[in-house]
Scaffold this motif. Structure first.
Motif, PDB file in Angstrom:
ATOM      1  N   ASN A 211       0.822  -1.204   0.000  1.00 24.80           N
ATOM      2  CA  ASN A 211       0.000   0.000   0.000  1.00 24.80           C
ATOM      3  C   ASN A 211       0.862   1.262   0.000  1.00 24.80           C
ATOM      4  OD1 ASN A 211      -2.699   1.349   0.318  1.00 24.80           O
ATOM      5  ND2 ASN A 211      -1.751   2.043   2.212  1.00 24.80           N
ATOM      6  N   GLU A 212       1.939   1.260   0.798  1.00 20.58           N
ATOM      7  CA  GLU A 212       2.807   2.434   0.820  1.00 20.58           C
ATOM      8  C   GLU A 212       3.487   2.634  -0.530  1.00 20.58           C
ATOM      9  OE1 GLU A 212       5.877   4.289   3.944  1.00 20.58           O
ATOM     10  OE2 GLU A 212       6.662   2.485   2.957  1.00 20.58           O
ATOM     11  N   ALA A 213       3.966   1.545  -1.118  1.00 17.65           N
ATOM     12  CA  ALA A 213       4.683   1.648  -2.390  1.00 17.65           C
ATOM     13  C   ALA A 213       3.787   2.126  -3.521  1.00 17.65           C
ATOM     14  CB  ALA A 213       5.302   0.303  -2.749  1.00 17.65           C
ATOM     15  N   ARG A 214       2.517   1.737  -3.477  1.00 18.66           N
ATOM     16  CA  ARG A 214       1.609   2.070  -4.584  1.00 18.66           C
ATOM     17  C   ARG A 214       0.782   3.317  -4.346  1.00 18.66           C
ATOM     18  NH1 ARG A 214      -0.411  -4.219  -5.649  1.00 18.66           N
ATOM     19  NH2 ARG A 214       1.660  -5.005  -6.235  1.00 18.66           N
ATOM     20  N   ALA A 215       0.604   3.709  -3.080  1.00 19.42           N
ATOM     21  CA  ALA A 215      -0.279   4.850  -2.816  1.00 19.42           C
ATOM     22  C   ALA A 215       0.228   5.781  -1.725  1.00 19.42           C
ATOM     23  CB  ALA A 215      -1.677   4.351  -2.442  1.00 19.42           C
ATOM     24  N   GLY A 216       1.387   5.512  -1.143  1.00 13.88           N
ATOM     25  CA  GLY A 216       1.847   6.310  -0.024  1.00 13.88           C
ATOM     26  C   GLY A 216       3.174   7.010  -0.223  1.00 13.88           C
ATOM     27  N   ARG A 217       3.664   7.054  -1.442  1.00 16.65           N
ATOM     28  CA  ARG A 217       4.942   7.726  -1.681  1.00 16.65           C
ATOM     29  C   ARG A 217       4.756   9.244  -1.702  1.00 16.65           C
ATOM     30  NH1 ARG A 217       8.732   4.226  -5.608  1.00 16.65           N
ATOM     31  NH2 ARG A 217       7.664   2.220  -5.497  1.00 16.65           N
ATOM     32  N   LEU A 218       5.829   9.944  -1.365  1.00 14.84           N
ATOM     33  CA  LEU A 218       5.851  11.401  -1.419  1.00 14.84           C
ATOM     34  C   LEU A 218       6.874  11.853  -2.455  1.00 14.84           C
ATOM     35  CD1 LEU A 218       5.897  12.161   2.424  1.00 14.84           C
ATOM     36  CD2 LEU A 218       3.891  12.058   0.911  1.00 14.84           C
ATOM     37  N   ALA A 219       6.736  13.085  -2.903  1.00 12.85           N
ATOM     38  CA  ALA A 219       7.726  13.659  -3.812  1.00 12.85           C
ATOM     39  C   ALA A 219       9.080  13.744  -3.111  1.00 12.85           C
ATOM     40  CB  ALA A 219       7.282  15.046  -4.261  1.00 12.85           C
ATOM     41  N   PRO A 220      10.179  13.649  -3.854  1.00 13.47           N
ATOM     42  CA  PRO A 220      11.507  13.736  -3.248  1.00 13.47           C
ATOM     43  C   PRO A 220      11.657  15.006  -2.406  1.00 13.47           C
ATOM     44  CG  PRO A 220      11.681  13.069  -5.541  1.00 13.47           C
ATOM     45  CD  PRO A 220      10.242  13.440  -5.311  1.00 13.47           C
ATOM     46  N   GLY A 221      12.124  14.832  -1.171  1.00 20.68           N
ATOM     47  CA  GLY A 221      12.320  15.961  -0.282  1.00 20.68           C
ATOM     48  C   GLY A 221      11.152  16.256   0.631  1.00 20.68           C
ATOM     49  N   ASP A 222      10.011  15.601   0.383  1.00 27.19           N
ATOM     50  CA  ASP A 222       8.824  15.837   1.208  1.00 27.19           C
ATOM     51  C   ASP A 222       8.728  14.867   2.381  1.00 27.19           C
ATOM     52  OD1 ASP A 222       8.126  17.895  -0.426  1.00 27.19           O
ATOM     53  OD2 ASP A 222       6.375  16.925  -1.340  1.00 27.19           O
ATOM     54  N   GLY A 223       9.688  13.957   2.502  1.00 26.09           N
ATOM     55  CA  GLY A 223       9.678  12.983   3.582  1.00 26.09           C
ATOM     56  C   GLY A 223      10.992  12.974   4.328  1.00 26.09           C
ATOM     57  N   LYS A 224      11.363  11.795   4.817  1.00 29.21           N
ATOM     58  CA  LYS A 224      12.556  11.708   5.672  1.00 29.21           C
ATOM     59  C   LYS A 224      13.613  10.735   5.150  1.00 29.21           C
ATOM     60  CE  LYS A 224      11.084   7.931   8.690  1.00 29.21           C
ATOM     61  NZ  LYS A 224      10.962   7.472  10.083  1.00 29.21           N
ATOM     62  N   LEU A 225      13.421  10.152   3.980  1.00 30.05           N
ATOM     63  CA  LEU A 225      14.420   9.225   3.452  1.00 30.05           C
ATOM     64  C   LEU A 225      15.718   9.971   3.132  1.00 30.05           C
ATOM     65  CD1 LEU A 225      12.264   6.988   1.058  1.00 30.05           C
ATOM     66  CD2 LEU A 225      12.728   6.697   3.501  1.00 30.05           C
ATOM     67  N   ALA A 226      16.830   9.280   3.275  1.00 32.74           N
ATOM     68  CA  ALA A 226      18.151   9.899   3.110  1.00 32.74           C
ATOM     69  C   ALA A 226      18.530  10.010   1.633  1.00 32.74           C
ATOM     70  CB  ALA A 226      19.196   9.094   3.881  1.00 32.74           C
ATOM     71  N   LEU A 227      17.770  10.817   0.906  1.00 30.40           N
ATOM     72  CA  LEU A 227      17.976  10.921  -0.540  1.00 30.40           C
ATOM     73  C   LEU A 227      19.275  11.640  -0.889  1.00 30.40           C
ATOM     74  CD1 LEU A 227      14.357  11.767  -1.763  1.00 30.40           C
ATOM     75  CD2 LEU A 227      15.439   9.525  -1.457  1.00 30.40           C
ATOM     76  N   LYS A 228      19.649  12.648  -0.120  1.00 31.21           N
ATOM     77  CA  LYS A 228      20.886  13.367  -0.421  1.00 31.21           C
ATOM     78  C   LYS A 228      22.087  12.452  -0.274  1.00 31.21           C
ATOM     79  CE  LYS A 228      19.195  17.973   0.816  1.00 31.21           C
ATOM     80  NZ  LYS A 228      19.375  19.160   1.695  1.00 31.21           N
ATOM     81  N   GLU A 229      22.069  11.612   0.756  1.00 35.71           N
ATOM     82  CA  GLU A 229      23.172  10.669   0.950  1.00 35.71           C
ATOM     83  C   GLU A 229      23.206   9.643  -0.188  1.00 35.71           C
ATOM     84  OE1 GLU A 229      21.072  11.703   3.168  1.00 35.71           O
ATOM     85  OE2 GLU A 229      22.173  12.359   4.947  1.00 35.71           O
ATOM     86  N   LEU A 230      22.027   9.196  -0.604  1.00 33.99           N
ATOM     87  CA  LEU A 230      21.942   8.246  -1.706  1.00 33.99           C
ATOM     88  C   LEU A 230      22.507   8.855  -2.986  1.00 33.99           C
ATOM     89  CD1 LEU A 230      20.846   5.490  -2.728  1.00 33.99           C
ATOM     90  CD2 LEU A 230      18.664   6.643  -3.169  1.00 33.99           C
ATOM     91  N   LEU A 231      22.116  10.090  -3.262  1.00 33.72           N
ATOM     92  CA  LEU A 231      22.577  10.740  -4.489  1.00 33.72           C
ATOM     93  C   LEU A 231      24.056  11.106  -4.422  1.00 33.72           C
ATOM     94  CD1 LEU A 231      19.468  12.951  -5.263  1.00 33.72           C
ATOM     95  CD2 LEU A 231      20.288  10.991  -6.568  1.00 33.72           C
ATOM     96  N   SER A 232      24.553  11.395  -3.241  1.00 32.93           N
ATOM     97  CA  SER A 232      25.983  11.701  -3.134  1.00 32.93           C
ATOM     98  C   SER A 232      26.821  10.491  -3.515  1.00 32.93           C
ATOM     99  CB  SER A 232      26.332  12.158  -1.717  1.00 32.93           C
ATOM    100  OG  SER A 232      26.255  11.079  -0.798  1.00 32.93           O
TER     101      SER A 232
END
Length: 271
Positions: A211-232
């Motif tokens: 359910n989260e994967a199909r209907a609960g995702r947020l736009a990049p930067g709108d949550g708390k996942l470590a996206l900057k570290e991933l992209l670095s």
């Protein structure tokens, strides 16, 4: 300089699942207007009853689609989605691989959902070898409710298979929600990163993960996942795209514009 030109300075793609209600031609037009450089397409259902579209090899529709890509200065990067389960047969999906190659796609996205590891490895190798005949690559994506649940399991399988055109796809929600650590990433096998975000604690039950994967995702930067570290770790080494399904009454173009802006903000903040 137009909005779309400004927004295309950094190459970013968008997955079809972000606006799956749009058929391929309209999706490409809206993605281009929103400022994306490439698209992924769903030419094969991700699960029974899931939406997908057909662009058969050599068809008029495929020819017209290639013309549209040229006119919009867009490319098709990857084709989704192939579930390698116990009954998977590479030969049975060759027509889709051929159709993908016909419109210029570079990679095919898969997940592993067979508890029999030897059979899974054999089928993945067979699929990679089929893709290689069409000059395409295959990416394996981990998902918490599938047999290949974690990034480390995914990377291990890719390495064991030993195919030059095999890679691991990192989807941010599946990577982080299933214990992925940026430090563990093998940059030599990750050729594609899909951005999205999430809030709250990671779901534990398979149905909640789905359910989260199909209907609960947020736009990049709108949550708390470590996206900057991933992209670095990966921004200069892997293709970047966004996958956030449209939920609610937002117009698809407005949704895609927002995803493009949010993704680029994350990318630029790391420069």
């Amino acid at each position: 300089m137009t909005y779309a030109t400004q927004m295309k300075d950094i190459p970013v793609g968008v997955a079809h699942f972000s606006a799956i209600q749009l058929p391929p031609a309209q999706f490409v037009k809206d993605a281009a207007t929103a400022g994306f450089n490439s698209v992924g397409l769903r030419l094969h259902p991700a699960f029974v009853g899931a939406p997908y579209y057909e662009l058969p090899q050599g068809s008029k529709a495929a020819s017209e689609f290639r013309t549209l890509l040229d006119s919009e200065d867009m490319k098709v990067f990857d084709i989704e989605f192939f579930v390698i389960g116990p009954d998977f047969s590479a030969a049975s999906v060759e027509h889709i691989v051929a159709a993908a190659a016909d419109i210029g796609a570079r990679r095919l996205s898969t997940c592993g959902d067979d508890e029999n590891r030897d059979r899974l490895i054999g089928n993945f190798i067979e699929f990679c070898q089929l893709a290689a005949r069409y000059d395409m690559a295959v990416d394996l994506e981990n998902m918490g409710w599938r047999a290949v649940k974690t990034y480390n399991e995914c990377a291990s399988l890719v390495e064991v298979c030993g195919q030059d055109n095999a890679g691991a796809l990192i989807d941010a929600i599946h990577f982080f929600r299933n214990g992925g650590s940026v430090d563990d990433i093998n940059v030599d096998i990750v050729q594609h990163v899909q951005l999205c975000d999430a809030m709250g604690s990671a779901p534990k039950r398979p149905e909640d993960m789905i359910n989260e994967a199909r209907a609960g995702r947020l736009a990049p930067g709108d949550g708390k996942l470590a996206l900057k570290e991933l992209l670095s770790k990966l921004a200069d080494k892997a293709a970047i795209s966004v996958e956030v399904p449209l939920v609610g009454d937002v117009a698809p173009l407005a949704h895609l514009r927002n995803l493009n802006l949010k993704a680029r903000k994350i990318l630029q903040s790391g420069n």
